[in-house]
Design an enzyme around this catalytic site. Structure first.
Site, mmCIF file in Angstrom:
data_model
loop_
_atom_site.group_PDB
_atom_site.id
_atom_site.type_symbol
_atom_site.label_atom_id
_atom_site.label_comp_id
_atom_site.label_asym_id
_atom_site.label_seq_id
_atom_site.Cartn_x
_atom_site.Cartn_y
_atom_site.Cartn_z
ATOM 1 N N HIS A 1 15.691 4.721 -0.502
ATOM 2 C CA HIS A 1 15.743 5.765 -1.383
ATOM 3 C C HIS A 1 17.037 5.272 -2.960
ATOM 4 O O HIS A 1 16.872 5.592 -3.930
ATOM 5 C CB HIS A 1 16.407 6.895 -1.395
ATOM 6 C CG HIS A 1 18.242 6.532 -0.531
ATOM 7 N ND1 HIS A 1 17.609 6.708 0.817
ATOM 8 C CD2 HIS A 1 18.820 6.013 -0.578
ATOM 9 C CE1 HIS A 1 18.930 6.306 1.693
ATOM 10 N NE2 HIS A 1 19.941 5.371 0.077
ATOM 11 N N GLU B 1 -10.322 1.364 1.246
ATOM 12 C CA GLU B 1 -9.636 0.184 1.740
ATOM 13 C C GLU B 1 -9.768 0.094 2.757
ATOM 14 O O GLU B 1 -9.295 -0.827 3.830
ATOM 15 C CB GLU B 1 -8.359 1.576 1.539
ATOM 16 C CG GLU B 1 -8.120 3.086 2.222
ATOM 17 C CD GLU B 1 -7.270 3.204 1.791
ATOM 18 O OE1 GLU B 1 -6.280 3.542 1.956
ATOM 19 O OE2 GLU B 1 -7.339 5.472 1.720
ATOM 20 N N ASP C 1 -3.323 -2.149 1.519
ATOM 21 C CA ASP C 1 -4.449 -1.223 3.419
ATOM 22 C C ASP C 1 -5.981 -2.776 3.633
ATOM 23 O O ASP C 1 -6.104 -3.112 4.013
ATOM 24 C CB ASP C 1 -5.015 -0.157 3.368
ATOM 25 C CG ASP C 1 -3.932 0.576 3.646
ATOM 26 O OD1 ASP C 1 -3.212 0.306 4.732
ATOM 27 O OD2 ASP C 1 -4.240 2.000 4.326
ATOM 28 N N CYS D 1 -5.659 2.152 -7.108
ATOM 29 C CA CYS D 1 -3.621 2.341 -7.273
ATOM 30 C C CYS D 1 -3.083 2.263 -5.911
ATOM 31 O O CYS D 1 -1.972 2.385 -6.433
ATOM 32 C CB CYS D 1 -4.045 4.106 -6.466
ATOM 33 S SG CYS D 1 -5.145 4.073 -4.914
#
Length: 575
Positions: free
Chosen positions: A194, A436, A460, A507
């Site tokens: 974060h 993937e 992946d 992506c």
């Protein structure tokens, strides 16, 4: 004497200023037994601590300014959600009652269990959420110890303060919202923590994972923070200072140039148009995507709805989230991936997998096929949301064509039910698939006979193709996007889709890496999807690219036999 530290650069440029150290002392947890008559009182003490901590977080959440990054509110909401989860707010009570232990010890035991579970997670973004759990429990510990909540930031003298801390929580960020810090550095943190996400949103120079910076730097010591290269220099001499002032000025000039292309279309110098999409985690992320003029949402991960509840999210809850994204994007395409759970993402409502290798087990679309009611509920919510924008569906982890056919069957049944109830949806909604798994990549032509588009998930695909877990230090150096086999596989998928006239996007992390933008253009990719903050940097590379120069070099790269030669050619490509 100057000292140079190396860590994880999160960007935001270069800052020069004086250190301001934030103390974050650990709380020592002691264990003691309670007599039976004291158990009820100890339970009440713990419940009061949970209630007071919740009030503190809610007050901080309510004080977030309107111009703050949307991620700040999202992470504070996550902390409140974690606090409300039974694993932190209820399970310790059971330990107090059964073990007759004090509240602090019960909470520490529960924390140890949770952290052990997080250590089993493979996906980096989700593994980093262990830090959020630690920070929430620390707030509970402080409340139990009688510490008064702090609602103001420590004073920072001067206008060139650089914040130095072991770690920073989202609540710390709220407290520092009105402070004049130029940069911050921490001992811990990962690329998907974060702290890193908020640093990117704030666009402040920052370096994380420095290990011992908090111990080595003294209060008010002059330091340089190079967020581009992940370098911190303590007590620099005049020569180093002069060099970094020049670098700082150069970076500012480049940032101004990026703002100039914000509204420009992504087109190469010789006229090849490119579509740049944004990857998002939460509906609130749409704002940043629009600010950076994204062509649309190339990947909206729906897992956040399924991971934050003790039970499956309702259709209505999902519909509200999907509808919010569809409406926010104002008619631009929104590709929503159906829930991708399993392997490293185990929600509290699902039994932990006992499979010897969960990454090769019931994951992605396989889990959806095994849980048809869950899947149909999501499909129904997605179809309803398609009436409010240009929504497209994306299936994760495809490996067989039967998974597409079964999904089509579920879609047809859900559509028929919506028609019976006169509920509007997009009758022509498009269905795409994630490439993937190597088997899907090799058979992409067959998949495209049954799909409207495909999206390459390089994270992946590279791991499965190379049999490398990039989170395993022993083999992570073998994770290589420039492996010749990987490039051949990517070229096969992209060229096949282009030949068949079907849209293909990417992506994964490769799509957002500016150093690989020209390579991907040369492979034939025309649709890139990435974090919103990466859009302008990639656009800048595309605007300066010429296909006539790129194409022959990429042809040489496809013929290269080893990664070293590929890196030489990549350097030539990026001159």
């Amino acid at each position: 004497m100057s000292i140079t530290l190396h860590g994880l650069g999160i960007g935001g440029g270069i800052a020069i200023g004086h250190a301001h150290l934030i103390s974050q002392a650990d709380i020592e947890i002691v264990h003691y037994q309670l007599p039976p008559e004291a158990i009820a009182g100890e339970v009440l003490r713990f419940e009061d601590a949970i209630r007071n901590t919740r009030k503190e977080l809610e007050m901080l959440w309510g004080s977030i300014p309107e111009n703050a990054p949307t991620e700040l509110g999202a992470f504070l909401s996550l902390h409140i959600m974690l606090l409300n989860d039974h694993t932190l707010s209820k399970d310790p009570i059971h330990l107090i009652q059964t073990q007759h232990c004090n509240a602090e010890w019960a909470l520490q035991q529960q924390l140890d269990v949770l952290l052990a579970q997080f250590d089993e997670i493979e996906e980096e973004y989700l593994r980093e959420r262990r830090t959020d759990v630690i920070q929430v429990t620390e707030r509970i510990f402080k409340t139990l110890a009688g510490h008064e909540p702090i609602f103001h930031a420590p004073h920072c003298g001067g206008d060139d303060c650089i914040l130095v801390a072991h770690d920073l929580s989202p609540t710390d960020m709220v407290l520092f919202k009105d402070s004049n810090y130029r940069a911050f550095i921490t001992d811990v943190g990962g690329v998907t923590s974060h702290t890193a996400i908020l640093a990117r949103s704030l666009d402040l120079p920052s370096v994380l994972a420095l290990r011992h910076a908090r111990e080595m730097i003294r209060e008010q010591e002059l330091i340089i923070v190079d967020g581009i290269n992940g370098v911190v220099i303590i007590d620099p001499d005049e020569l180093i200072l002069a060099e970094y002032r020049l670098r700082q000025n150069d970076w500012l000039l480049k940032q101004n140039a990026l703002q100039d292309i914000r509204t420009s279309q992504a087109i190469t110098r010789d006229g090849t148009p490119v579509e740049l999409y944004a990857n998002i985690e939460l509906p609130e992320d749409c704002e940043l995507a629009l600010e950076n003029n994204a062509f649309g949402i190339g990947l909206f991960r729906s897992e956040f709805l399924f991971l934050k509840e003790d039970d499956l999210p309702s259709e209505e809850e999902q519909f509200i989230a999907y509808k919010a994204v569809a409406e926010s994007m104002q008619g631009k395409p929104v590709i929503i991936r159906t829930v991708d759970l399993g392997k490293d993402k185990i929600p509290s409502w699902q039994s932990e997998s006992e499979a010897p290798n969960p990454a090769l087990g019931l994951t992605g679309i396989r889990l959806c096929m095994a849980e048809p009611q869950m899947f149909r509920t999501q499909l129904r919510a997605l179809l309803r949301a398609s009436a409010f924008g240009k929504v497209k569906l994306l299936l994760p982890m495809l490996s067989t064509i039967n998974e597409v056919k079964q999904t089509r069957g579920h879609l047809d049944e859900v559509k028929a039910d919506l028609r019976r109830h006169q509920i509007l949806f997009d009758e022509g909604i498009e269905l795409g698939g994630m490439i993937e798994v190597p088997a899907a990549a090799m058979a992409v032509a067959t998949f495209l006979n049954h799909l409207d588009f495909v999206s390459i998930g390089t994270n992946d695909l590279i791991q499965y193709s190379l049999a490398v877990d990039r989170n395993d230090d022993a083999v992570s150096h073998l994770y290589d996007p420039l492996n010749p086999g990987v490039l051949q596989l990517l070229y096969h998928v992209i060229s096949t889709a282009n030949r068949l006239g079907k849209p293909v996007s990417m992506c994964g992390e490769m799509a957002g890496d500016p150093s690989l933008s020209r390579l991907l253009l040369g492979l034939g990719l025309r649709r890139f999807s990435m974090l919103p903050i990466q859009l302008l940097k990639v656009k800048q590379l595309i605007l300066s690219a010429e296909m006539a120069f790129i194409t022959p070099i990429v042809a040489q790269m496809l013929a290269a036999e080893d990664s070293d030669r590929l890196r030489e050619l990549l350097q030539e490509l990026n001159k």
